[in-house]
Scaffold this motif. Structure first.
Motif, PDB file in Angstrom:
ATOM      1  N   GLY A 253      11.740  -2.600  -5.041  1.00  0.00           N
ATOM      2  CA  GLY A 253      11.243  -3.749  -4.283  1.00  0.00           C
ATOM      3  C   GLY A 253      12.012  -5.006  -4.640  1.00  0.00           C
TER       4      GLY A 253
ATOM      5  N   SER B 137      -6.249   5.805  -2.138  1.00  0.00           N
ATOM      6  CA  SER B 137      -7.477   5.140  -2.613  1.00  0.00           C
ATOM      7  C   SER B 137      -7.461   3.647  -2.304  1.00  0.00           C
ATOM      8  CB  SER B 137      -7.607   5.343  -4.132  1.00  0.00           C
ATOM      9  OG  SER B 137      -6.570   4.667  -4.809  1.00  0.00           O
TER      10      SER B 137
ATOM     11  N   LYS C 266      12.759  -5.319 -15.659  1.00  0.00           N
ATOM     12  CA  LYS C 266      12.944  -4.666 -14.362  1.00  0.00           C
ATOM     13  C   LYS C 266      14.120  -5.298 -13.611  1.00  0.00           C
ATOM     14  CE  LYS C 266       9.158  -4.433 -12.136  1.00  0.00           C
ATOM     15  NZ  LYS C 266       7.992  -4.410 -11.254  1.00  0.00           N
TER      16      LYS C 266
ATOM     17  N   ASN D 201       9.622   1.267 -10.031  1.00  0.00           N
ATOM     18  CA  ASN D 201       9.222   0.426  -8.886  1.00  0.00           C
ATOM     19  C   ASN D 201      10.169  -0.750  -8.672  1.00  0.00           C
ATOM     20  OD1 ASN D 201       8.361  -1.882 -10.360  1.00  0.00           O
ATOM     21  ND2 ASN D 201       6.269  -1.122 -10.538  1.00  0.00           N
TER      22      ASN D 201
ATOM     23  N   ARG E  82       0.578 -12.854  -6.695  1.00  0.00           N
ATOM     24  CA  ARG E  82      -0.597 -11.979  -6.541  1.00  0.00           C
ATOM     25  C   ARG E  82      -1.835 -12.817  -6.236  1.00  0.00           C
ATOM     26  NH1 ARG E  82      -2.174  -7.304 -10.897  1.00  0.00           N
ATOM     27  NH2 ARG E  82      -0.216  -6.500 -10.070  1.00  0.00           N
TER      28      ARG E  82
HETATM   29  P1  NDP Z   1      -1.365  -4.239  -1.951  1.00  0.00           P
HETATM   30  O1  NDP Z   1      -2.249  -5.433  -2.037  1.00  0.00           O
HETATM   31  O2  NDP Z   1      -0.603  -3.995  -0.715  1.00  0.00           O
HETATM   32  O3  NDP Z   1      -2.204  -2.909  -2.251  1.00  0.00           O
HETATM   33  C1  NDP Z   1      -2.891  -2.758  -3.449  1.00  0.00           C
HETATM   34  C2  NDP Z   1      -3.701  -1.479  -3.393  1.00  0.00           C
HETATM   35  O4  NDP Z   1      -4.284  -1.231  -4.652  1.00  0.00           O
HETATM   36  C3  NDP Z   1      -4.854  -1.544  -2.415  1.00  0.00           C
HETATM   37  O5  NDP Z   1      -5.119  -0.257  -1.931  1.00  0.00           O
HETATM   38  C4  NDP Z   1      -5.995  -2.056  -3.291  1.00  0.00           C
HETATM   39  O6  NDP Z   1      -7.279  -1.711  -2.811  1.00  0.00           O
HETATM   40  C5  NDP Z   1      -5.715  -1.308  -4.583  1.00  0.00           C
HETATM   41  N1  NDP Z   1      -6.221  -2.098  -5.718  1.00  0.00           N
HETATM   42  C6  NDP Z   1      -5.903  -3.374  -6.044  1.00  0.00           C
HETATM   43  N2  NDP Z   1      -6.559  -3.774  -7.132  1.00  0.00           N
HETATM   44  C7  NDP Z   1      -7.307  -2.733  -7.498  1.00  0.00           C
HETATM   45  C8  NDP Z   1      -8.219  -2.519  -8.557  1.00  0.00           C
HETATM   46  N3  NDP Z   1      -8.487  -3.484  -9.455  1.00  0.00           N
HETATM   47  N4  NDP Z   1      -8.796  -1.288  -8.642  1.00  0.00           N
HETATM   48  C9  NDP Z   1      -8.516  -0.311  -7.733  1.00  0.00           C
HETATM   49  N5  NDP Z   1      -7.670  -0.464  -6.708  1.00  0.00           N
HETATM   50  C10 NDP Z   1      -7.083  -1.654  -6.596  1.00  0.00           C
HETATM   51  O7  NDP Z   1      -0.385  -4.348  -3.224  1.00  0.00           O
HETATM   52  P2  NDP Z   1       1.011  -3.622  -3.467  1.00  0.00           P
HETATM   53  O8  NDP Z   1       1.017  -2.271  -2.862  1.00  0.00           O
HETATM   54  O9  NDP Z   1       2.067  -4.580  -3.115  1.00  0.00           O
HETATM   55  O10 NDP Z   1       1.032  -3.515  -5.059  1.00  0.00           O
HETATM   56  C11 NDP Z   1       0.492  -2.379  -5.759  1.00  0.00           C
HETATM   57  C12 NDP Z   1       1.050  -2.329  -7.159  1.00  0.00           C
HETATM   58  O11 NDP Z   1       2.492  -2.224  -7.098  1.00  0.00           O
HETATM   59  C13 NDP Z   1       0.769  -3.543  -8.041  1.00  0.00           C
HETATM   60  O12 NDP Z   1       0.674  -3.140  -9.381  1.00  0.00           O
HETATM   61  C14 NDP Z   1       2.043  -4.380  -7.869  1.00  0.00           C
HETATM   62  O13 NDP Z   1       2.253  -5.268  -8.938  1.00  0.00           O
HETATM   63  C15 NDP Z   1       3.079  -3.261  -7.840  1.00  0.00           C
HETATM   64  N6  NDP Z   1       4.376  -3.630  -7.255  1.00  0.00           N
HETATM   65  C16 NDP Z   1       4.455  -4.090  -5.964  1.00  0.00           C
HETATM   66  C17 NDP Z   1       5.693  -4.390  -5.427  1.00  0.00           C
HETATM   67  C18 NDP Z   1       5.858  -4.801  -4.011  1.00  0.00           C
HETATM   68  O14 NDP Z   1       7.013  -4.895  -3.564  1.00  0.00           O
HETATM   69  N7  NDP Z   1       4.815  -5.028  -3.251  1.00  0.00           N
HETATM   70  C19 NDP Z   1       6.917  -4.292  -6.236  1.00  0.00           C
HETATM   71  C20 NDP Z   1       6.720  -3.715  -7.548  1.00  0.00           C
HETATM   72  C21 NDP Z   1       5.492  -3.428  -8.024  1.00  0.00           C
HETATM   73  P3  NDP Z   1      -8.128  -2.761  -1.924  1.00  0.00           P
HETATM   74  O15 NDP Z   1      -7.634  -2.582  -0.512  1.00  0.00           O
HETATM   75  O16 NDP Z   1      -9.534  -2.354  -2.119  1.00  0.00           O
HETATM   76  O17 NDP Z   1      -7.836  -4.118  -2.473  1.00  0.00           O
END
Ligand code: NDP
Length: 450
Positions: free
Chosen positions: A378, A257, A111, A375, A91
């Motif tokens: 992934g 969002s 997980k 989740n 991350r």
């Molecule tokens: P991305 O970076 O692709 O997207 C994250 C999204 O969440 C963006 O829209 C971002 O907005 C928003 N976001 C991030 N931080 C915050 C915050 N502090 N407050 C509000 N919005 C926020 O990440 P992923 O989609 O890959 O991951 C999203 C979640 O899913 C995380 O919790 C991750 O750990 C979990 N996850 C992901 C996996 C994967 O395969 N990618 C697998 C399993 C879980 P902005 O554009 O403004 O940053």
């Protein structure tokens, strides 16, 4: 419920609220399993799971486009390797610290065990903020990060992947740097590009898997996603493919969002609009506000991070899928969802619902699935990518998608069966925590006190 193990975690990790929260959720639900297995208590299995096997912290120094020296912190938490090599994402976000990564690595143990694929738990990252950085700066940072991380990972040792702020572009740069330093081509990262070791469906897998899981939950009530109005938060990888699958199964998504605000699109985020959103977020790296400027009838609202609730969770809908980040649904948000008649809350993000929020949902009979179960698609598909890399071959899109669907069904059925066995029918949280715990605990017991 009181627990001496939880007291010790709080005492040992006083400045780690996210880790304590994740630990508390697991400890409370696995206590009945410890009562049934006194040997796990004697061997201090849970206490050992709560202590990382290794925690690596390092300096990342790089030169920005102005030639100025920048310093970030890099980490890798190698939490548990009882059932396979460490596995978990990287991350990049300013909020990254030891507490956040330990919570994520701890969740990852359970997980990964639930997927049925032999993978241990790990997580890593940096407080580097990719927002507003040039392509060149992103590449420079990834290379600087890998100049240290390379020595700690390997395709049979620790296999990272993406997470918030780390997608295909960053994995490409990190994989390239690893290959250059090690002078070898191995499957050391998952989420690689198709054509250089990546698996079809990996990009889609977390979002698709989440909705496959929700569909399984709804089927237990003779219901389905078809015709359901859904709230999705986030607009990144997980959110985009959750929206795509909901559309495919005949549901309608009315929200998305980012960290600044959310949109309400009562007409639904249809296929064309989703393509716009993907381009906006993945290529142009713009803000969700632009979606509301582009399409008629869409409302945009800023999120006040200091407010005691998020108005996005106060919109009437059938299902809610938090897919952004941790603690995005608190007690008040959960109460609003309940008040508006929500039927199902499926976690796409890791720990998006606070403990208070979870209790409100469960006490009100709402179908709720914890991220470590819903989740897991992934990391499961990452496991399939590793298998294809070991075999030196590629499966088709259909083959990977079928395997993903059957893994999600297995996880779903396992959670239900174990919840039943422990007297908590329909409680996916208890089912997921105990099922994951027992698998890893048995392996740790067999491997001795190490
Ligand atoms: P991305 O970076 O692709 O997207 C994250 C999204 O969440 C963006 O829209 C971002 O907005 C928003 N976001 C991030 N931080 C915050 C915050 N502090 N407050 C509000 N919005 C926020 O990440 P992923 O989609 O890959 O991951 C999203 C979640 O899913 C995380 O919790 C991750 O750990 C979990 N996850 C992901 C996996 C994967 O395969 N990618 C697998 C399993 C879980 P902005 O554009 O403004 O940053």
């Amino acid at each position: 419920m009181h627990s001496d193990i939880l007291d010790a975690v709080k005492q040992r990790n006083p400045n780690e609220p996210e880790f304590i929260q994740a630990a508390e959720e697991v400890i409370i639900s696995v206590l009945p399993a410890l009562d049934r297995h006194p040997e796990f208590r004697r061997l201090k299995i849970l206490e050992r799971m709560l202590e990382p096997e290794r925690l690596i912290s390092f300096r990342v120094t790089w030169l920005d486009d102005k030639g100025e020296v920048q310093i970030n912190r890099g980490y890798r938490v190698q939490m548990n390797s009882a059932i396979g090599p460490y596995k978990g994402g990287i991350r990049f976000h300013p909020s990254v610290n030891v507490s956040v990564l330990k919570f994520l690595a701890f969740e990852q143990i359970f997980k990964n065990a639930l997927t049925g694929i032999p993978m241990g738990g790990g997580k890593g990252g940096s407080d580097f903020d990719p927002k507003g950085k040039s392509e060149n700066e992103i590449m420079k940072f990834c290379q600087a990060f890998m100049s240290e991380l390379t020595r700690h990972i390997g395709h049979r040792l620790d296999v990272p992947a993406g997470d918030i702020g780390v997608g295909g572009r960053e994995i490409g740069y990190m994989f390239g740097a690893y290959k250059k330093i090690k002078n070898e081509f191995t499957g050391v990262f998952t989420g690689k590009g198709i054509g250089w070791g990546g698996s079809l469906i990996r990009t889609e897998a977390t979002g698709y898997g989440l909705i496959y899981f929700a569909e399984n939950m709804l089927h237990t009530k003779g219901d389905s996603i078809k015709g359901k109005t859904c709230l999705v938060s986030g607009s990144g990888n997980v959110a985009q493919y959750a929206i795509e699958k909901i559309n495919k199964l005949g549901g309608k998504v009315i929200t998305a969002s980012d960290s600044n605000g959310f949109i309400i699109d009562e007409a639904g985020i249809t296929k064309d609009k989703l393509e716009f959103l993907k381009d906006l977020k993945n290529n142009r790296r713009g803000r969700i506000k632009e979606y509301a400027e582009k399409f008629k009838g869409v409302v945009y609202q800023e999120i006040d991070p200091k407010a005691d609730h998020n108005p996005m969770w106060n919109i009437k809908a059938d299902c809610a899928f938090p897919c952004a980040t941790q603690n995005e649904i608190n007690g008040k948000d959960a109460a609003n969802l309940v008040k508006n008649g929500i039927k199902l809350v499926g976690e796409g993000a890791n720990m998006p619902v606070t403990i208070e929020g979870i209790n409100i949902l469960i006490d009100n009979g709402i179908m709720y699935s914890p991220g470590k179960a819903s989740n897991a698609g992934g990391v499961a598909t990452s496991g399939l990518e590793m298998t294809q890399n070991y075999m030196g071959s590629n499966w088709t899109r259909e083959e990977v998608d079928n395997k993903l669907q059957s893994i999600m069904k297995n996880i779903h059925d396992t959670c239900l069966a174990v919840a039943n066995e422990y007297g908590k029918p329909g409680n996916y949280l208890v089912g997921a925590n105990i099922a994951g715990f027992l698998k890893v605990a048995n392996a740790m017991k067999a491997q001795g006190v190490i």
